[in-house]
Design a protein around this motif. Structure first.
Motif, mmCIF file in Angstrom:
data_model
loop_
_atom_site.group_PDB
_atom_site.id
_atom_site.type_symbol
_atom_site.label_atom_id
_atom_site.label_comp_id
_atom_site.label_asym_id
_atom_site.label_seq_id
_atom_site.Cartn_x
_atom_site.Cartn_y
_atom_site.Cartn_z
ATOM 1 N N UNK A 35 0.864 -1.170 0.000
ATOM 2 C CA UNK A 35 0.000 0.000 0.000
ATOM 3 C C UNK A 35 0.905 1.225 0.000
ATOM 4 N N UNK A 36 0.448 2.278 -0.675
ATOM 5 C CA UNK A 36 1.225 3.515 -0.723
ATOM 6 C C UNK A 36 0.321 4.694 -0.385
ATOM 7 N N UNK A 37 0.921 5.744 0.097
ATOM 8 C CA UNK A 37 0.195 6.964 0.430
ATOM 9 C C UNK A 37 0.630 8.040 -0.554
ATOM 10 N N UNK A 38 0.162 7.907 -1.794
ATOM 11 C CA UNK A 38 0.541 8.835 -2.857
ATOM 12 C C UNK A 38 -0.658 9.052 -3.765
ATOM 13 N N UNK A 39 -1.691 9.662 -3.226
ATOM 14 C CA UNK A 39 -2.947 9.864 -3.951
ATOM 15 C C UNK A 39 -2.685 10.360 -5.369
ATOM 16 N N UNK A 40 -3.311 9.782 -6.377
ATOM 17 C CA UNK A 40 -4.431 8.860 -6.322
ATOM 18 C C UNK A 40 -4.045 7.385 -6.212
ATOM 19 N N UNK A 41 -2.736 7.084 -6.113
ATOM 20 C CA UNK A 41 -2.301 5.682 -6.030
ATOM 21 C C UNK A 41 -2.538 5.161 -4.621
ATOM 22 N N UNK A 42 -3.167 3.970 -4.548
ATOM 23 C CA UNK A 42 -3.449 3.349 -3.260
ATOM 24 C C UNK A 42 -2.550 2.137 -2.995
ATOM 25 N N UNK A 43 -2.207 1.418 -4.054
ATOM 26 C CA UNK A 43 -1.437 0.184 -3.891
ATOM 27 C C UNK A 43 -0.645 -0.087 -5.159
ATOM 28 N N UNK A 44 0.536 -0.691 -4.996
ATOM 29 C CA UNK A 44 1.388 -1.077 -6.107
ATOM 30 C C UNK A 44 1.681 -2.569 -5.977
ATOM 31 N N UNK A 45 1.513 -3.290 -7.082
ATOM 32 C CA UNK A 45 1.793 -4.725 -7.102
ATOM 33 C C UNK A 45 2.693 -5.009 -8.304
ATOM 34 N N UNK A 46 3.846 -5.621 -8.041
ATOM 35 C CA UNK A 46 4.752 -6.032 -9.111
ATOM 36 C C UNK A 46 4.566 -7.523 -9.348
ATOM 37 N N UNK A 47 4.350 -7.877 -10.619
ATOM 38 C CA UNK A 47 4.168 -9.272 -11.015
ATOM 39 C C UNK A 47 5.286 -9.654 -11.972
ATOM 40 N N UNK A 48 5.921 -10.813 -11.715
ATOM 41 C CA UNK A 48 7.030 -11.286 -12.553
ATOM 42 C C UNK A 48 6.632 -12.512 -13.360
ATOM 43 N N UNK A 49 7.149 -12.582 -14.576
ATOM 44 C CA UNK A 49 7.069 -13.765 -15.418
ATOM 45 C C UNK A 49 8.463 -13.934 -16.010
#
Length: 126
Positions: A35-49
């Motif tokens: 979760x991040x406190x950088x409105x409008x961003x609420x959450x960041x998810x990194x996905x790897x393949x």
């Protein structure tokens, strides 16, 4: 100077639905989720393949993207597959519709699917 594409960033309408699609259907693994406190961003998810990465951003009130197919901007994400026919069967068994193809292009084969928000994903067998 420049080494590689580090990641592609996507803003989904529902981050949980997109995480499920990219991990359970396409085989990505969650590398980092916070979760991040950088409105409008609420959450960041990194996905790897393997050595590829997607960044999903959960934002306040995401706006729908344009459905104009040939607009200026990024057109689609492309995933290399081992065998296009096996991949298509696997995806169809999971309820994922093939939106275009498959087409044999001589030195490669190509098809397309869509993610939960309708973003195009190319499947390419070299």
């Amino acid at each position: 100077m420049f080494k590689r594409i580090d990641h592609v960033e996507i803003i989904p309408s529902d981050i949980e639905v997109s995480i499920t699609f990219y991990t359970e259907i396409l085989g990505f693994k969650i590398k980092q989720r916070e979760e991040v406190d950088a409105s409008p961003i609420k959450e960041v998810v990194y996905l790897e393949l393997d050595d590829s990465m997607l960044e999903l951003l959960s934002v306040e009130e995401p706006k729908s993207s344009s459905k104009t197919e040939w607009q200026v901007g990024y057109r689609m994400l492309a995933l290399e597959v081992k065998d296009i026919e096996d991949t298509i069967k696997y995806l169809e068994d999971k309820g994922i519709e093939i939106s275009w193809g498959p087409v044999d292009l001589g030195s490669s084969k190509r098809a397309e699917i869509r993610d939960p928000d309708g973003l195009p994903i190319e499947l390419r067998q070299w």
